[in-house]
Write a protein that holds these residues in place. Sequence first.
Motif, mmCIF file in Angstrom:
data_model
loop_
_atom_site.group_PDB
_atom_site.id
_atom_site.type_symbol
_atom_site.label_atom_id
_atom_site.label_comp_id
_atom_site.label_asym_id
_atom_site.label_seq_id
_atom_site.Cartn_x
_atom_site.Cartn_y
_atom_site.Cartn_z
ATOM 1 N N GLU A 136 0.845 -1.182 0.000
ATOM 2 C CA GLU A 136 0.000 0.000 0.000
ATOM 3 C C GLU A 136 0.884 1.236 0.000
ATOM 4 O O GLU A 136 1.913 1.262 0.670
ATOM 5 N N ASP A 319 3.031 2.630 16.811
ATOM 6 C CA ASP A 319 3.741 1.564 16.097
ATOM 7 C C ASP A 319 3.787 0.278 16.912
ATOM 8 O O ASP A 319 3.742 -0.827 16.371
ATOM 9 N N LEU A 322 0.359 -1.342 16.535
ATOM 10 C CA LEU A 322 0.195 -1.951 15.217
ATOM 11 C C LEU A 322 1.110 -3.146 14.990
ATOM 12 O O LEU A 322 1.016 -3.821 13.960
ATOM 13 N N LEU A 336 -6.247 -1.317 19.211
ATOM 14 C CA LEU A 336 -7.161 -0.382 18.551
ATOM 15 C C LEU A 336 -8.614 -0.616 18.930
ATOM 16 O O LEU A 336 -9.401 0.346 19.004
ATOM 17 N N ALA A 391 1.149 9.457 17.276
ATOM 18 C CA ALA A 391 1.190 9.150 15.846
ATOM 19 C C ALA A 391 1.926 10.232 15.072
ATOM 20 O O ALA A 391 1.849 11.412 15.409
ATOM 21 N N ASP A 394 2.850 9.493 8.738
ATOM 22 C CA ASP A 394 2.395 8.336 7.970
ATOM 23 C C ASP A 394 1.553 7.364 8.801
ATOM 24 O O ASP A 394 1.183 6.295 8.319
ATOM 25 N N GLN A 395 1.222 7.754 10.043
ATOM 26 C CA GLN A 395 0.367 6.929 10.898
ATOM 27 C C GLN A 395 -0.971 7.595 11.197
ATOM 28 O O GLN A 395 -1.935 6.917 11.567
ATOM 29 N N SER A 397 -3.517 8.852 9.671
ATOM 30 C CA SER A 397 -4.769 8.438 9.023
ATOM 31 C C SER A 397 -5.291 7.122 9.575
ATOM 32 O O SER A 397 -6.491 6.860 9.524
ATOM 33 N N ILE A 398 -4.413 6.304 10.131
ATOM 34 C CA ILE A 398 -4.830 5.000 10.667
ATOM 35 C C ILE A 398 -5.808 5.170 11.818
ATOM 36 O O ILE A 398 -6.709 4.350 12.016
ATOM 37 N N ILE A 399 -5.636 6.241 12.583
ATOM 38 C CA ILE A 399 -6.533 6.479 13.728
ATOM 39 C C ILE A 399 -7.446 7.688 13.480
ATOM 40 O O ILE A 399 -7.967 8.285 14.424
#
Length: 547
Positions: A136, A319, A322, A336, A391, A394-395, A397-399
């Motif tokens: 991705e 990190d 994840l 999460l 975060a 590059d992290q 958007s994950i949360i």
Amino acid sequence: MKRRDFMQLSGMGIGALMGASVPVLGNAVPLEYLLEPRADAATKKKLADVALNAAKSKGATYTDVRIGRYLQQFLFTRENKVQNIVNAESYGVGIRVLANGTWGFSATSDVTPDGIARAAETAVAIAKANAKIQKEPVTLAPQKGVGEVTWKTPIKKNAFEIPVQEKIDLLMKVNGEAMKNGAAFVTSNLFFVNEQKYFASTDGSYIDQDVHRIWPTFTVTAVDRQAGGFKTRDALSSPMGMGYEYLDGVATEKIPGPNGLVGYRNSYDMVEDAILAAKQAKEKLTAKSVQPGKYDLVLDPNHLGLTIHESVGHPTELDRVLGYEANYAGTSFATLDKWKTKSFNYGSKLVNIVADKTQPYTLGTVGYDDEGVPCKEWDLIKDGVLVNYQAIRDQASIIGEKESHGCCYADNWSSVQFQRMPNVSLRPGTEKRSVADMIKGVDKGIYIIGRGSYSIDQQRYNFQFGGQLFYEIKNGEIAGMLDDVAYQANTQEFWNSCAQLCDKDDYRTFGSFFDGKGQPSQVSAVSHGCPTTRFNGVNVINTGRKI
């Protein structure tokens, strides 16, 4: 100290320190090298533009460049001897790019236009090679460029400008006074770090920062030669984001405690603490061994800071959550699914824990992180509930975050930047309450001061913590010193037992100067603030052989 002797000690220091697992990030240099300037901001801007343009010409869609000069001075003594003096410098350029949706990184100590251009081209080539297996594309949170800005740690005295002899004299006095007051052995150390960092990116930022950190510390040992036993007490200092004014003794801010105990805030009397440490180490030789059981714990900030670091700071690193750090630093129980419910009780309603890189005098405080993001404060735990993580771009958007938290860091120009712990701190209580007030409300408890040994599992859930000093509390009063104390709990159980907080007048910081993470491993420095805090009904074990 003669110059010849000084240079010999400097050269010896690197190897000795590496053997002691103290990270030296650079080459041994003469003292005067630390005081000589390198390139000015205008020159660094020109060099940074070389990297930005070279990467773009090879196909990079985003580039950031860090021109870094990292200075260290470490001094080590034992009793009446100087063991090591280390002066180290590291200077170079690190270039990170996005090409074909993938990260690439390259670094060089050749700080010339040609050297920098070659490194930029290499970073792009690495990114394109990585893209062949990237599943991705990297998604960066937007960041508006800040233009040309500067930020400096607001120091009053540059520690590197203080004569080495003055620093050695201080350590010799620390050791001598400890020996006069009952110490059989004593080691003392001074650590000074200066990061001169220039960051530029294709977002339009050119950021020049000058970061200073200081850590004075010692260990005293008292010996019972007849019984063959010994006890130690470490310094109650905290590493700080300050200059040598932390040690000059002009404005020592003492925090009084029961039984004559004191803490320090934003200044530190190293000699006074060493004298007290020697006396307390002797007292520990005859202290009563603790009876295992449930106790209410009154935890001093110099102790609780480490518990915050391990049981809150690390588990809320995204990190880890994840699984990115599973191979080396572990994962996190604060997964999460717990965050998504917005109802996971990490602690009692008194527990409000914030992350920030803005609090004055702390180790993690800078103006901008190593992605050029302005630093800020945000909630991790609010009214006991897990509400966020740590975060970076590059992290985020994950949360569901629209911007980075500004907690990206690399320990050297040659290291790739990644998510690192900001300052993580427990907010003080709102009701006026001193340590003495808190102790008055405890029938059966233990007052714990200072960092000791600890153990915590890979998910940062089940743990055990010791300390430096332990005092029994009976019916609201200090009843004497204890020994062989450690407490055990799991993170959620422990923080839900939080029952009382002192107010802002007792708020102090603890710090970690060499916090390790990542592969290849990097170190960072981080502070944790809190007031003295009470936890009810915590399991205490006896770690010794006598009861």
